[in-house]
Design an enzyme around this catalytic site. Structure first.
Site, PDB file in Angstrom:
ATOM      1  N   HIS A 248      69.092  25.115 134.269  1.00  0.00           N
ATOM      2  CA  HIS A 248      68.866  24.118 133.222  1.00  0.00           C
ATOM      3  C   HIS A 248      70.205  23.664 132.647  1.00  0.00           C
ATOM      4  O   HIS A 248      70.417  22.458 132.435  1.00  0.00           O
ATOM      5  CB  HIS A 248      67.992  24.698 132.107  1.00  0.00           C
ATOM      6  CG  HIS A 248      66.536  24.423 132.263  1.00  0.00           C
ATOM      7  ND1 HIS A 248      65.758  25.096 133.169  1.00  0.00           N
ATOM      8  CD2 HIS A 248      65.709  23.554 131.631  1.00  0.00           C
ATOM      9  CE1 HIS A 248      64.496  24.662 133.080  1.00  0.00           C
ATOM     10  NE2 HIS A 248      64.449  23.708 132.161  1.00  0.00           N
ATOM     11  N   HIS A 295      67.866  32.734 128.821  1.00  0.00           N
ATOM     12  CA  HIS A 295      69.190  33.008 129.366  1.00  0.00           C
ATOM     13  C   HIS A 295      70.075  33.647 128.299  1.00  0.00           C
ATOM     14  O   HIS A 295      69.920  33.383 127.104  1.00  0.00           O
ATOM     15  CB  HIS A 295      69.866  31.721 129.856  1.00  0.00           C
ATOM     16  CG  HIS A 295      69.260  31.155 131.085  1.00  0.00           C
ATOM     17  ND1 HIS A 295      69.463  31.700 132.335  1.00  0.00           N
ATOM     18  CD2 HIS A 295      68.435  30.083 131.267  1.00  0.00           C
ATOM     19  CE1 HIS A 295      68.800  30.982 133.231  1.00  0.00           C
ATOM     20  NE2 HIS A 295      68.169  30.008 132.609  1.00  0.00           N
TER      21      HIS A 295
END
Length: 481
Positions: A248, A295
């Site tokens: 992303h 993350h």
């Protein structure tokens, strides 16, 4: 000197990989988990209560080369789970909720206790309180919500969490959507149909290679998502994928910066405006991945830098790649063989995961768009404006222009979504019959390489081809060009 730098670098990486930094950022942003209260016997380790004596608990964690071991163990965390799945009856590779919990990193009892909220009371003479408490110091009301989408592999819907700052929740939800499929289905067609086909087809090349390198690197490094607890999983859709680096963050960096590099000088707008939009776009996507609990800080930073490196290389070669795709008689053969070959390479890196499908999906879309661009050039469709007309100026905004733009976008996206739905409904059962596989469970069938590759390439190759060639032809027929 070199050894000191290496040690410092490893310690810095270990510090940035710590999931407690993600949990701390989430708490600052008003996100609280609803983790179940453990038994009081778990509240103490070798005597001292970890909530009343956090320093002693930290000392236990910091003994030995913990930081270096944590960094080095990241690549090995998921292997036992994969072995367990192969030994189980579910040979298709699906991960159950229990297996998913078992692979969330080193979630020992000590870490679970550490992640408990300090507001909860412990066994040191006090009564255990609720698992989640918080204050609404900004006046926002507390609201219990669940992740917007269930996990794409396991079907897990995730755990409830509490948000106190709704604005940040909606902001970072929008930020993370900038890296999801529906955004790409709208963004790239909008550029092709309404802005500049030259820019969009080159951006697709950058996007495809970013995703390929990012997803392949994930399957080589094999780091799992940040441990929960302490991290709150605001999103669970990609929770079963590996996490290093953040793809992303890579796409959220490659797209805005490539858009800026390709349009500045070609279109008339201030430099600071274009650079400011690219930076804000990238920062929003990167920070949203930490907010979502998907993350660590290290994975986001790595994805950002990795994407810039890939972008720097391809920006120097885009003229040659684009020229070859458009003019060479060998371009269709090279496009198909290279994109399909890269798909087989990606599938050979590890056992099946949802990242496999994302990689094949991007490669299929890129192949379809490149073939359509070649055909357009050969037929003289969607021709680039002459160099003498550069730089291009934005047309004056009018109701007619706005209406035609929205109408093209609406009709085109509906056609693409309908194409995707029809092709998906036809391709998966057909691939199962061709390869002699049961097709009653679509999710299980897609975990076979033969079905996944053929399904992704055919469906999204058709979508990419339709977006660049067929839909513009439809606009010409409807007098909407």
């Amino acid at each position: 000197m070199a050894a000191d730098l290496k040690t410092t670098f490893i310690r810095c990486c270990s510090y940035l990989q710590d999931p407690h930094h993600v949990a701390s950022f989430q708490r600052i942003c008003g996100v609280e988990g609803t983790f179940p209260v453990k038994d009081n016997r778990l509240e103490s380790v070798d005597g001292p209560c970890v909530k009343c004596h956090p320093d002693e608990m930290e000392n236990l964690e910091s003994e030995g080369d913990g930081g270096v071991q944590q960094l080095q163990q990241g690549a090995r965390q998921r292997k036992p789970v994969i072995a367990e799945l192969h030994n189980d009856d579910r040979s298709n590779g699906m991960i159950s909720g229990t297996a998913q919990e078992s692979r969330v990193g080193d979630s020992t009892e000590q870490q679970q206790v550490l992640s408990r909220k300090k507001s909860s009371q412990c066994s040191c003479g006090n009564v255990t309180g609720t698992a989640v408490e918080g204050d609404c110091d900004n006046g926002d009301s507390r609201e219990r919500v669940k992740p917007l989408r269930k996990n794409s592999l396991t079907g897990d819907v995730g755990q409830e969490f509490i948000i106190q700052k709704k604005f940040l929740f909606y902001l970072f939800t929008c930020g993370t959507e900038l890296g999801n499929e529906m955004f790409f289905i709208v963004f790239f067609p909008f550029l092709i149909w309404n802005v500049d086909a030259f820019v969009s087809r080159r951006m697709i090349v950058v996007w495809v290679w970013n995703l390929f390198f990012g997803q392949s690197t994930k399957d080589i490094v094999r780091w799992t998502r940040p441990a929960s607890p302490p991290v709150v999983k605001v999103e669970v859709f990609y929770n079963t994928e590996y996490s290093m680096p953040s793809t992303h963050a890579m796409s959220g960096t490659a797209i805005p910066f490539s858009l800026f590099l390709l349009t500045y000088g070609r279109w008339q707008y201030p430099f600071l405006f274009g650079m400011g939009v690219a930076i804000c776009w990238s920062v929003l996507v990167c920070v949203s991945r930490v907010y979502m609990g998907m993350h660590s800080v290290l994975e986001v930073i790595t994805g950002f830098l990795y994407s810039l490196l890939i972008l720097a290389f391809f920006h120097l070669t885009l003229d040659q790649i684009d020229g070859f795709y458009l003019t060479s008689h060998h371009a269709p053969l090279v496009i198909v063989t290279s994109h399909v070959g890269l798909g087989f390479l990606a599938f050979s890196l590890d056992s099946w995961s949802t990242s496999r499908g994302d990689t094949a999906q991007a490669l299929g879309t890129g192949a379809g768009a490149a073939l359509a661009s070649h055909l357009n050039h050969q037929l003289g469709l969607l021709a680039d404006p002459p160099l003498s007309s550069l730089p291009l100026a934005l047309p004056p905004l009018s109701s007619t222009l706005l209406a035609r733009t929205l109408l093209r976008l609406l009709i085109g996206v509906v056609v693409l979504l309908a194409t995707r739905a029809v092709m998906k409904a036809v391709t998966i059962p057909l691939a199962c019959r061709v390869f002699g596989l049961p097709h009653g469970d679509v999710r299980q069938a897609r975990q076979h390489m033969e079905v996944e590759l053929s399904y992704r390439y055919i469906v999204y190759g058709t979508v990419g081809f339709s977006c660049v060639c067929l839909v513009p032809f439809l606009f010409s027929y409807l007098n909407l060009s």
